[in-house]
Enzyme design. Structure first.
Site, PDB file in Angstrom:
ATOM      1  N   ARG A 274     -10.082  17.829   1.710  1.00 25.60           N
ATOM      2  CA  ARG A 274      -9.213  17.159   0.735  1.00 25.60           C
ATOM      3  C   ARG A 274      -8.926  18.113  -0.414  1.00 25.60           C
ATOM      4  NH1 ARG A 274      -6.988  12.434   1.871  1.00 25.60           N
ATOM      5  NH2 ARG A 274      -9.005  11.444   2.230  1.00 25.60           N
TER       6      ARG A 274
ATOM      7  N   GLN B 268      -5.723  18.344   2.951  1.00 24.36           N
ATOM      8  CA  GLN B 268      -5.104  17.017   2.963  1.00 24.36           C
ATOM      9  C   GLN B 268      -4.910  16.422   1.579  1.00 24.36           C
ATOM     10  OE1 GLN B 268      -7.297  15.965   7.151  1.00 24.36           O
ATOM     11  NE2 GLN B 268      -6.471  14.211   6.051  1.00 24.36           N
TER      12      GLN B 268
ATOM     13  N   GLY C 194       0.805  -1.224   0.000  1.00 26.46           N
ATOM     14  CA  GLY C 194       0.000   0.000   0.000  1.00 26.46           C
ATOM     15  C   GLY C 194       0.830   1.262   0.000  1.00 26.46           C
TER      16      GLY C 194
ATOM     17  N   SER D  80      -2.116  -9.973  -3.449  1.00 28.20           N
ATOM     18  CA  SER D  80      -0.715  -9.653  -3.750  1.00 28.20           C
ATOM     19  C   SER D  80       0.245 -10.784  -3.399  1.00 28.20           C
ATOM     20  CB  SER D  80      -0.293  -8.400  -2.984  1.00 28.20           C
ATOM     21  OG  SER D  80      -1.104  -7.314  -3.331  1.00 28.20           O
TER      22      SER D  80
ATOM     23  N   SER E  12      -3.017  11.055  -1.348  1.00 24.11           N
ATOM     24  CA  SER E  12      -2.323   9.795  -1.037  1.00 24.11           C
ATOM     25  C   SER E  12      -2.758   9.216   0.308  1.00 24.11           C
ATOM     26  CB  SER E  12      -0.805   9.981  -1.060  1.00 24.11           C
ATOM     27  OG  SER E  12      -0.425  10.940  -0.098  1.00 24.11           O
ATOM     28  N   GLY E  13      -3.300  10.048   1.184  1.00 18.60           N
ATOM     29  CA  GLY E  13      -3.825   9.560   2.466  1.00 18.60           C
ATOM     30  C   GLY E  13      -4.945   8.555   2.275  1.00 18.60           C
TER      31      GLY E  13
ATOM     32  N   ASN F 299       2.478  13.344   4.525  1.00 19.95           N
ATOM     33  CA  ASN F 299       1.517  12.527   5.274  1.00 19.95           C
ATOM     34  C   ASN F 299       1.877  11.049   5.298  1.00 19.95           C
ATOM     35  OD1 ASN F 299       0.722  13.103   2.437  1.00 19.95           O
ATOM     36  ND2 ASN F 299      -0.817  11.519   2.809  1.00 19.95           N
TER      37      ASN F 299
ATOM     38  N   HIS G  27       0.271  16.889   3.645  1.00 24.41           N
ATOM     39  CA  HIS G  27      -0.886  17.558   4.249  1.00 24.41           C
ATOM     40  C   HIS G  27      -0.455  18.949   4.729  1.00 24.41           C
ATOM     41  CE1 HIS G  27      -3.092  13.940   4.005  1.00 24.41           C
ATOM     42  NE2 HIS G  27      -3.221  13.612   5.275  1.00 24.41           N
TER      43      HIS G  27
ATOM     44  N   CYS H 204      -2.492  10.948  10.595  1.00 25.70           N
ATOM     45  CA  CYS H 204      -1.452  11.782   9.972  1.00 25.70           C
ATOM     46  C   CYS H 204      -1.609  13.275  10.281  1.00 25.70           C
ATOM     47  CB  CYS H 204      -1.440  11.561   8.461  1.00 25.70           C
ATOM     48  SG  CYS H 204      -3.062  11.248   7.739  1.00 25.70           S
TER      49      CYS H 204
HETATM   50  O1  25A Z   1      -9.262   4.345   8.431  1.00 24.76           O
HETATM   51  P1  25A Z   1      -8.599   3.002   8.593  1.00 24.76           P
HETATM   52  O2  25A Z   1      -9.570   1.882   8.739  1.00 24.76           O
HETATM   53  O3  25A Z   1      -7.601   3.053   9.684  1.00 24.76           O
HETATM   54  O4  25A Z   1      -7.833   2.699   7.182  1.00 24.76           O
HETATM   55  C1  25A Z   1      -6.498   2.812   6.952  1.00 24.76           C
HETATM   56  C2  25A Z   1      -6.241   2.684   5.437  1.00 24.76           C
HETATM   57  O5  25A Z   1      -5.961   4.000   4.987  1.00 24.76           O
HETATM   58  C3  25A Z   1      -4.795   3.976   4.190  1.00 24.76           C
HETATM   59  C4  25A Z   1      -4.180   2.611   4.123  1.00 24.76           C
HETATM   60  O6  25A Z   1      -4.326   2.212   2.734  1.00 24.76           O
HETATM   61  C5  25A Z   1      -5.054   1.776   5.037  1.00 24.76           C
HETATM   62  O7  25A Z   1      -5.552   0.665   4.326  1.00 24.76           O
HETATM   63  N1  25A Z   1      -3.914   4.999   4.744  1.00 24.76           N
HETATM   64  C6  25A Z   1      -3.355   6.013   4.054  1.00 24.76           C
HETATM   65  N2  25A Z   1      -2.667   6.812   4.832  1.00 24.76           N
HETATM   66  C7  25A Z   1      -2.771   6.325   6.070  1.00 24.76           C
HETATM   67  C8  25A Z   1      -2.270   6.707   7.317  1.00 24.76           C
HETATM   68  N3  25A Z   1      -1.497   7.788   7.493  1.00 24.76           N
HETATM   69  C9  25A Z   1      -3.557   5.169   6.001  1.00 24.76           C
HETATM   70  N4  25A Z   1      -3.810   4.453   7.077  1.00 24.76           N
HETATM   71  C10 25A Z   1      -3.332   4.859   8.235  1.00 24.76           C
HETATM   72  N5  25A Z   1      -2.579   5.943   8.376  1.00 24.76           N
HETATM   73  P2  25A Z   1      -3.105   1.919   1.776  1.00 24.76           P
HETATM   74  O8  25A Z   1      -3.522   2.125   0.385  1.00 24.76           O
HETATM   75  O9  25A Z   1      -1.890   2.564   2.226  1.00 24.76           O
HETATM   76  O10 25A Z   1      -2.842   0.394   2.031  1.00 24.76           O
HETATM   77  C11 25A Z   1      -3.716  -0.585   1.747  1.00 24.76           C
HETATM   78  C12 25A Z   1      -2.902  -1.855   2.048  1.00 24.76           C
HETATM   79  O11 25A Z   1      -3.753  -2.724   2.724  1.00 24.76           O
HETATM   80  C13 25A Z   1      -3.569  -4.022   2.153  1.00 24.76           C
HETATM   81  N6  25A Z   1      -4.695  -4.861   2.457  1.00 24.76           N
HETATM   82  C14 25A Z   1      -5.979  -4.656   2.135  1.00 24.76           C
HETATM   83  N7  25A Z   1      -6.734  -5.676   2.601  1.00 24.76           N
HETATM   84  C15 25A Z   1      -5.888  -6.525   3.218  1.00 24.76           C
HETATM   85  C16 25A Z   1      -4.592  -6.012   3.131  1.00 24.76           C
HETATM   86  N8  25A Z   1      -3.548  -6.633   3.645  1.00 24.76           N
HETATM   87  C17 25A Z   1      -3.747  -7.803   4.294  1.00 24.76           C
HETATM   88  N9  25A Z   1      -4.955  -8.392   4.410  1.00 24.76           N
HETATM   89  C18 25A Z   1      -6.043  -7.782   3.895  1.00 24.76           C
HETATM   90  N10 25A Z   1      -7.260  -8.358   4.021  1.00 24.76           N
HETATM   91  C19 25A Z   1      -3.378  -3.748   0.717  1.00 24.76           C
HETATM   92  O12 25A Z   1      -2.660  -4.748   0.102  1.00 24.76           O
HETATM   93  C20 25A Z   1      -2.503  -2.521   0.777  1.00 24.76           C
HETATM   94  O13 25A Z   1      -1.165  -2.936   0.901  1.00 24.76           O
HETATM   95  P3  25A Z   1      -3.132  -5.363  -1.316  1.00 24.76           P
HETATM   96  O14 25A Z   1      -1.958  -6.093  -1.728  1.00 24.76           O
HETATM   97  O15 25A Z   1      -4.442  -6.071  -1.122  1.00 24.76           O
HETATM   98  O16 25A Z   1      -3.514  -4.198  -2.278  1.00 24.76           O
HETATM   99  C21 25A Z   1      -2.596  -3.584  -3.066  1.00 24.76           C
HETATM  100  C22 25A Z   1      -2.583  -4.302  -4.453  1.00 24.76           C
HETATM  101  O17 25A Z   1      -3.871  -4.833  -4.787  1.00 24.76           O
HETATM  102  C23 25A Z   1      -4.483  -4.177  -5.892  1.00 24.76           C
HETATM  103  N11 25A Z   1      -5.863  -4.026  -5.521  1.00 24.76           N
HETATM  104  C24 25A Z   1      -6.340  -3.194  -4.600  1.00 24.76           C
HETATM  105  N12 25A Z   1      -7.669  -3.361  -4.502  1.00 24.76           N
HETATM  106  C25 25A Z   1      -8.026  -4.346  -5.368  1.00 24.76           C
HETATM  107  C26 25A Z   1      -6.876  -4.778  -6.026  1.00 24.76           C
HETATM  108  N13 25A Z   1      -6.894  -5.754  -6.935  1.00 24.76           N
HETATM  109  C27 25A Z   1      -8.067  -6.341  -7.213  1.00 24.76           C
HETATM  110  N14 25A Z   1      -9.217  -5.989  -6.622  1.00 24.76           N
HETATM  111  C28 25A Z   1      -9.234  -4.993  -5.708  1.00 24.76           C
HETATM  112  N15 25A Z   1     -10.386  -4.634  -5.112  1.00 24.76           N
HETATM  113  C29 25A Z   1      -3.690  -2.917  -6.051  1.00 24.76           C
HETATM  114  O18 25A Z   1      -3.620  -2.509  -7.374  1.00 24.76           O
HETATM  115  C30 25A Z   1      -2.318  -3.313  -5.565  1.00 24.76           C
HETATM  116  O19 25A Z   1      -1.583  -3.968  -6.570  1.00 24.76           O
HETATM  117  O1  L14 Z   2      -7.123   7.519  10.432  1.00 26.01           O
HETATM  118  O2  L14 Z   2      -6.129  11.274   4.303  1.00 26.01           O
HETATM  119  O3  L14 Z   2      -5.096   7.280   9.821  1.00 26.01           O
HETATM  120  O4  L14 Z   2      -7.710   9.809   3.987  1.00 26.01           O
HETATM  121  C1  L14 Z   2      -5.381   8.150   7.381  1.00 26.01           C
HETATM  122  C2  L14 Z   2      -5.641   8.649   6.006  1.00 26.01           C
HETATM  123  C3  L14 Z   2      -7.709   8.741   8.013  1.00 26.01           C
HETATM  124  C4  L14 Z   2      -7.911   9.296   6.625  1.00 26.01           C
HETATM  125  C5  L14 Z   2      -6.262   7.491   9.559  1.00 26.01           C
HETATM  126  C6  L14 Z   2      -6.835  10.326   4.676  1.00 26.01           C
HETATM  127  C7  L14 Z   2      -6.619   7.707   8.101  1.00 26.01           C
HETATM  128  C8  L14 Z   2      -6.617   9.788   6.058  1.00 26.01           C
END
Ligand code: 25A
Ligand code: L14
Length: 350
Positions: free
Chosen positions: A242, A156, A13, A41, A159-160, A323, A249, A129
């Site tokens: 955003r 913001q 990610g 992945s 990329s977040g 961020n 950010h 962030c």
């Molecule tokens: O608010 P929350 O709940 O706390 O959410 C946090 C989310 O916000 C993002 C981060 O997403 C996180 O998922 N984020 C951004 N900034 C942040 C910050 N400062 C932040 N979170 C916290 N603090 P992200 O895009 O950075 O990362 C997502 C990662 O999560 C992996 N993942 C998803 N489901 C998973 C999982 N890993 C383990 N088990 C699971 N069940 C995801 O990995 C990614 O690394 P991935 O390998 O599944 O996805 C990346 C590859 O897959 C392709 N792809 C994505 N979606 C699909 C897909 N392919 C097919 N179908 C899809 N639907 C992508 O192209 C890529 O190749």
């Molecule tokens: O709670 O810019 O860490 O979409 C981080 C990414 C909240 C949203 C978190 C964004 C998320 C934020």
């Protein structure tokens, strides 16, 4: 010396990729890095420290032998697997909102409240962030002059919201410039009903709406600030917006300090030597931080420091940071480094 096995969950990610980069340049003694992601992945390869690592699916057993697990794969993944990692003896540093407000979980910005790490029960939360960069800039001012009120408006970066959101913005921009039809699928929030374009636009919604007309992102800034500063009395309000920026950010922050002897010069002097802060404030040469100049950097940049026109103890600041770096990956790795120097990690190889 002890060497750690470190797992990165969500390694493919936007944040996970940066976590690996930050680990590569960290002084932590590392035996092995395990890269975990979803089933989608698994089997793909990532280059880490010059060698190829195979991505594994995140399962409970994947945490066997892991000392430190950095999570950034969304709150649901953390809720499902963080307890499994802890059960297997790992210490979890979680970058999602899953455990941040849990009173048994420390919420840590290493420059601000490292001592909170001593209370950990296996899980440590990395703040939001927008909260992190605000804490890095404001805590030194609070320590010198006291802080009674914060009003923040954020600008913001996309990329977040993850890699797919950045792609969505770029596709929209390209299509708009070519007069083609475009679509909005992810922003403002993947989980909400309506979607709006972010290219050439601004969206006053980050995350879903919650109580009293504030979004979760706004509540996160409010509640996390009180927890990190251990101050339930501080007045704080947030508006999270955003903007069509890829990374970095920005925040317009209004503060009221307690000490009436505070001055702009005094605040600049405090920030000049504050850890993690770089002052970029000189209107005479148009020096101030922007997301592009902060891109890829570890520091929190502060500029545009002014006294309020009407309120003697009121000040305005402009705060910018990457961020994905200080806002996420770097802060998590710094937490791991602090745990190491404070001897708070159980090492399986002891
Ligand atoms: O608010 P929350 O709940 O706390 O959410 C946090 C989310 O916000 C993002 C981060 O997403 C996180 O998922 N984020 C951004 N900034 C942040 C910050 N400062 C932040 N979170 C916290 N603090 P992200 O895009 O950075 O990362 C997502 C990662 O999560 C992996 N993942 C998803 N489901 C998973 C999982 N890993 C383990 N088990 C699971 N069940 C995801 O990995 C990614 O690394 P991935 O390998 O599944 O996805 C990346 C590859 O897959 C392709 N792809 C994505 N979606 C699909 C897909 N392919 C097919 N179908 C899809 N639907 C992508 O192209 C890529 O190749
Ligand atoms: O709670 O810019 O860490 O979409 C981080 C990414 C909240 C949203 C978190 C964004 C998320 C934020």
């Amino acid at each position: 010396m002890n060497k750690y096995t470190i797992a990165v969950v969500g390694a493919t990610g936007a944040v996970g990729t940066k976590m690996i980069e930050m680990l590569e340049s960290s002084a932590l003694p590392i035996r092995e890095i395990k890269v975990l992601a979803s089933k989608r992945s698994a089997g793909r390869k990532l280059m880490v420290n010059g060698s190829e690592l195979v991505i594994e699916e995140t399962t409970p057993e994947a945490f066997d032998g892991v000392d430190i697990a950095l999570f950034s794969a969304g709150g649901d993944v953390s809720k499902q697997f963080a307890p499994e990692a802890v059960k297997r003896g790992a210490i979890v540093i979680d970058n999602t909102s899953a455990y941040r407000m849990d009173p048994t979980v420390p919420l840590v910005v290493p420059e601000v409240n490292p001592e909170a790490l001593k209370q950990h029960n296996g899980i440590i939360s990395n703040p939001n962030c927008s909260t992190i960069q605000m804490m890095v800039a404001l805590d030194p001012i609070r320590k010198k002059y006291g802080l009674s009120r914060i009003i923040v408006s954020t600008y913001q970066a996309v990329s977040g919201a993850g890699i797919a959101a950045v792609k969505e913005m770029k596709d929209q921009a390209r299509k708009m410039l070519n007069n083609e039809t475009y679509e909005a699928i992810i922003l403002p929030s993947g989980g909400d009903k309506k979607h709006y374009p972010i290219a050439f636009n601004i969206l006053p919604q980050i995350d879903l709406f919650a109580e009293e007309g504030y979004t979760y992102e706004e509540w996160k800034m409010i509640n996390e600030t009180k927890k990190i500063m251990s101050d339930n009395e501080i007045k704080i309000s947030a508006t999270c917006v955003r903007v069509p920026v890829v990374s970095g950010h920005s925040e317009s922050i209004y503060i009221e300090v307690v000490d009436e002897s505070a001055t702009v010069a005094g605040i600049k002097e405090v920030l000049e030597t504050a850890p993690g802060v770089e002052l970029q404030d000189d209107p005479s040469v148009q020096l101030y931080p922007t997301p592009l100049t902060a891109d890829g950097k570890k520091e929190t940049f502060v500029g545009r420091i002014r006294q309020d026109i009407d309120v003697k103890t009121g000040y305005h600041l402009w705060v910018v940071s990457d961020n994905l770096i200080k806002g996420a990956a770097l802060n998590s790795v710094q937490i791991a480094e602090k745990l190491h120097t404070m001897s708070l990690i159980k090492n399986k190889m002891n």
